[in-house]
Design a protein around this motif. Structure first.
Motif, PDB file in Angstrom:
ATOM      1  N   LEU A  14      22.960  23.809  30.364  1.00 47.51           N
ATOM      2  CA  LEU A  14      24.059  24.699  30.748  1.00 47.51           C
ATOM      3  C   LEU A  14      24.556  24.322  32.148  1.00 47.51           C
ATOM      4  CD1 LEU A  14      25.790  27.043  29.790  1.00 47.51           C
ATOM      5  CD2 LEU A  14      24.179  28.608  30.912  1.00 47.51           C
ATOM      6  N   GLU A  49      31.889  30.954  34.064  1.00 50.25           N
ATOM      7  CA  GLU A  49      31.479  32.322  33.721  1.00 50.25           C
ATOM      8  C   GLU A  49      32.592  33.120  33.069  1.00 50.25           C
ATOM      9  OE1 GLU A  49      30.226  30.682  36.375  1.00 50.25           O
ATOM     10  OE2 GLU A  49      28.313  30.724  35.307  1.00 50.25           O
ATOM     11  N   LEU A  53      31.274  33.283  26.751  1.00 48.40           N
ATOM     12  CA  LEU A  53      30.031  32.704  26.248  1.00 48.40           C
ATOM     13  C   LEU A  53      29.137  33.810  25.712  1.00 48.40           C
ATOM     14  CD1 LEU A  53      29.400  30.079  29.096  1.00 48.40           C
ATOM     15  CD2 LEU A  53      30.503  29.723  26.866  1.00 48.40           C
ATOM     16  N   TYR A  72      25.987  30.447  23.204  1.00 46.20           N
ATOM     17  CA  TYR A  72      27.060  30.215  24.177  1.00 46.20           C
ATOM     18  C   TYR A  72      28.425  30.069  23.507  1.00 46.20           C
ATOM     19  CZ  TYR A  72      23.185  29.849  27.348  1.00 46.20           C
ATOM     20  OH  TYR A  72      22.065  30.145  28.072  1.00 46.20           O
ATOM     21  N   PHE A  73      28.666  28.910  22.897  1.00 40.28           N
ATOM     22  CA  PHE A  73      29.980  28.719  22.248  1.00 40.28           C
ATOM     23  C   PHE A  73      29.941  29.362  20.867  1.00 40.28           C
ATOM     24  CE2 PHE A  73      29.736  25.214  25.332  1.00 40.28           C
ATOM     25  CZ  PHE A  73      30.943  25.398  26.005  1.00 40.28           C
ATOM     26  N   THR A  74      29.814  30.673  20.855  1.00 44.12           N
ATOM     27  CA  THR A  74      29.504  31.400  19.624  1.00 44.12           C
ATOM     28  C   THR A  74      30.729  31.924  18.887  1.00 44.12           C
ATOM     29  OG1 THR A  74      29.150  33.180  21.189  1.00 44.12           O
ATOM     30  CG2 THR A  74      27.186  32.185  20.220  1.00 44.12           C
ATOM     31  N   ASP A 119      37.441  23.502  25.723  1.00 46.50           N
ATOM     32  CA  ASP A 119      37.024  24.193  24.499  1.00 46.50           C
ATOM     33  C   ASP A 119      38.183  24.389  23.533  1.00 46.50           C
ATOM     34  OD1 ASP A 119      36.048  25.624  22.436  1.00 46.50           O
ATOM     35  OD2 ASP A 119      35.109  27.207  23.627  1.00 46.50           O
ATOM     36  N   GLU A 188      26.914  22.580  20.413  1.00 47.83           N
ATOM     37  CA  GLU A 188      25.805  23.353  20.971  1.00 47.83           C
ATOM     38  C   GLU A 188      24.581  23.227  20.064  1.00 47.83           C
ATOM     39  OE1 GLU A 188      26.767  27.415  21.842  1.00 47.83           O
ATOM     40  OE2 GLU A 188      24.678  27.950  22.213  1.00 47.83           O
TER      41      GLU A 188
END
Ligand SMILES: Cc1cc2nc3c(=O)[nH]c(=O)nc-3n(C[C@H](O)[C@H](O)[C@H](O)COP(=O)(O)OP(=O)(O)OC[C@H]3O[C@@H](n4cnc5c(N)ncnc54)[C@H](O)[C@@H]3O)c2cc1C
Ligand code: SF4
Ligand code: SF4
Ligand code: FES
Lengths: 368, 266
Positions: A14, A49, A53, A72-74, A119, A188
């Motif tokens: 991370l 932040e 995430l 995180y990248f959920t 992203d 991820e």
């Protein structure tokens, strides 16, 4: 470890992702998903932040909520897309000044500020390719405005480990795996973030990240499993092979008229769609009438003025406008630009106030 | 980056001559060296108001001719221009009438109302081309809407040029009635080439008659009018089926667009 032969691949922690973010922020305006008004919105962000995430969007026709989960990248993609930045809702094209009796024209090409899409998911990356085709590559007059915003774009793509119920990228064959068009690609994994390099630009940025180690075969194995799992959660919505032909044959199908009872012609679907490009050009004058801006603004084939000729709207009925939209996406577009105008992101389904589901309509019209 | 040409930039030309055709319709001769072809159009601009697509009605050494009917915001402003003023535009855009298709054949031109502006140039050109027989039907709503009266004498002396008015008028000795009625009575070769420009219903009605006469629709070309904004195939407004009228047209081979043109609300 070599990933697809484009360069080395790494495993980042991370902390490594944070370093990556900072390295990109150094040279680019970073656009990333962010929690805003209870939604995930693509926005300019200053720190890692700010990304949502560990949040997840749950979507269904006419429905969207956000919940907290592990990881995180959920989430999937933001409700708005890169379109808002490369083909902005309002973009001044030309400034016209009256100088004595003459007019002076000044091109207002947007200042060149390189943007980074931090992203972007597979469906939207395909949509980016579609818009590039429309504005630049299959256009006899390539658009200098789009080109200047597009130029220098840094693409950091992320593979989806989750699909919401409105996603149908598998049907449109645009996802969930990102296969091309990226500078860096992140997946991820359980022990970190697999980061693959897709370009020289990507290579130069990743070199600045210290907190990284070389990826191993098992990491690619895990990536494959994750993508397979994601893919399995999305049923094929309809057959795309031969779809265009079937739609052309069914332009007079009675079924189109049923849409009239539901669609309220609000234009939401076209605004949410990352590939819908239609626009209007309006004049914005100053009070003294010495200066006028010619501004490009989004328009929609659902609006009553869209096809009006001599005070007569050629598409009076709402169902004929819906037909225009769906036929354009899945039939006309193919002839015009050699691809579908739909990438299966599902935004039009989520953001239709009456829950019209384009997958359902295609199934009924083409296959019922 | 700005190496790309800006398709929205406008050009300027001096208005050399203004002819009042009839109430609310003016013809402008504008100075320019820009090359163009019969059938193409320009986007004319009115400061602070906007643009409208207007056919290039003719072109001569050093100037273009536009005939504009004041129907709305942009055209009302353009019709106020007088000699010595500047006209601003971008273009030319669109494809052209493929006149060579009609060489050694009969060429029938059908013009409805302001559609005559879109066929005038190709008609004038046809007068000097190896065309076997040249027939031009022009339908006007009424006597007061007739365009280019000053050209009729020359045209009629050379070829079959027929005018029909929608309404009788004491000042008019010629034909009265719909253009379709003259068309019905006309003897035509089966391989006649047809160029048509007029309101959609007129074009549709003429096609029916031409078909009954056994003409091949692949020899029929029609200039279409749709809502246009960008004129360069990027704004989506002018679509008819899979075609963009602004760049794939405005002139279409009829058999290729028929199914979209004749279907309701496409
Ligand atoms: C290829 C082409 C060639 C044309 N050639 C000529 C010509 O030579 N001379 C001429 O006088 N007119 C011509 N027209 C028609 C002219 O462009 C329209 O009448 C145009 O709307 C006038 O603009 P305006 O702003 O004055 O009218 P508007 O304020 O737009 O109002 C006129 C009416 O037409 C509708 N309209 C809007 N945009 C268009 C459009 N692009 N086409 C048609 N209707 C529209 C409006 O809804 C309104 O009801 C042509 C149109 C096309 C597409
Ligand atoms: S049509 Fe709907 S699902 Fe397809 S790309 Fe547009 S918004 Fe996404
Ligand atoms: S399909 Fe839905 S979102 Fe699109 S215009 Fe109709 S009601 Fe609005
Ligand atoms: S006028 Fe914009 S696409 Fe044709």
């Amino acid at each position: 470890m070599e990933g697809k032969g484009k360069g080395r691949s790494y495993l980042l922690s991370l902390e490594g992702i944070r370093e990556l973010f900072e390295a990109l922020k150094d040279g680019y305006i970073v656009l990333a998903p962010k929690l805003r008004d209870g939604l995930i919105a693509l926005s300019e962000v200053q720190s890692l932040e700010e990304l949502p995430l560990g949040y997840r969007n749950i979507e269904a026709p006419g429905f969207c909520v956000i919940e907290k989960v592990e990881g995180y990248f959920t989430y999937t993609h933001p409700y708005n897309s890169f379109k808002s930045f490369l083909h902005p809702t309002e973009l001044p094209l030309i400034r016209v000044r009256k100088e004595r009796e003459d007019l002076n024209f000044q091109t207002l090409v947007p200042e060149e500020k390189a943007m980074c899409l931090f992203d972007i998911r597979a469906c939207d990356l395909s949509a980016l390719k579609v818009l590039d085709t429309v504005f630049l590559y299959k256009n006899p007059h390539p658009d200098p405005y789009y080109a200047s915003l597009r130029e220098g774009l840094f693409v950091l793509a992320v593979n989806c480990s989750y699909a919401t119920s409105t996603c149908f990228c598998t049907t449109m064959e645009t996802g969930p795996e990102v296969k091309e068009g990226y500078d860096l690609l992140i997946t991820e994994l359980s022990e970190g973030f697999l980061t693959e390099v897709g370009s020289e630009k990507g290579k130069r940025i990743i070199e600045k990240v210290k907190d990284k180690r070389e990826a191993e075969g098992k990491h690619f194995e895990e990536k494959r499993k994750i993508l397979e799992k994601t893919e399995l959660t999305m049923k094929r919505a309809f057959q795309t092979e031969g779809l265009t032909k079937r739609l052309y044959e069914r332009m007079d199908a009675k079924y189109w008229e049923h849409i009239e009872k539901r669609c309220v012609a609000c234009t939401s679907c076209t605004q949410a769609c990352p590939t819908c490009f239609c626009f209007d050009i309006i004049e914005r004058n100053n009070l003294e009438l010495e200066e006028s801006l010619r501004v490009r603004v989004w328009d929609s084939c659902f609006s009553p003025s869209f096809a009006t000729v001599h005070r007569f709207n050629l598409r009076q009925s709402v169902h004929s406008r819906y037909r225009q939209w769906l036929m354009h996406k899945f039939a006309y577009w193919v002839g015009q630009f050699d691809c579908f105008g739909c990438v299966g992101c599902g935004r039009c389904i989520t953001w239709c106030p009456v829950g019209i589901d384009i997958r359902e309509e295609v199934r009924r019209i083409a296959y019922a | 980056m700005p190496t790309l040409e800006n398709p929205y930039l406008l050009k300027a030309g001096r208005v050399e001559k203004v002819i009042k055709e009839c109430d609310g319709v003016y013809t402008f001769h504008v100075r320019t060296q820009e090359p163009a072809y019969p059938g193409q159009y320009n986007m004319l601009y009115a400061f602070g108001v906007g643009e409208a697509p207007i056919t290039i009605a003719s072109m001569e050494e050093g100037y273009i001719v536009h005939t504009v009917r004041a129907v709305g915001d942009v055209t009302r402003h353009i019709d106020q221009l007088r000699e010595g003023d500047y006209l601003y535009w971008r273009g030319p855009y669109g494809n052209r009438w493929e006149i060579e298709r009609a060489y050694n054949k009969t060429l029938l031109i059908i013009s409805g109302g302001l559609g005559l502006a879109a066929t005038r140039w190709v008609f004038e050109e046809a007068l000097n081309k190896p065309i076997k027989r040249l027939v031009h039907l022009y339908g006007s709503k009424d006597y007061d809407s007739l365009l280019y009266r000053y050209l009729y004498e020359n045209w009629s002396s050379k070829v079959e040029f027929y005018i029909t008015l929608g309404k009788p008028d004491p000042r008019w000795k010629g034909r009265v009635g719909l253009i379709t009625e003259i068309l019905k009575d006309l003897e035509l070769d089966k391989d006649t080439v047809v160029f048509a420009c007029g309101p959609d219903p007129m074009v549709k009605a003429c096609v029916k008659i031409l078909e009954e006469k056994g003409l091949l629709l692949e020899n029929l070309y029609a200039s279409l009018e749709r809502h246009m904004k960008c004129s360069v195939g990027t704004c989506g407004h002018c679509m008819i089926g899979p075609y963009f009228v602004c760049k794939d047209g405005p002139i279409f081979r009829y058999d290729l667009i028929r199914e979209y043109f004749e279907r309701k609300e496409v």
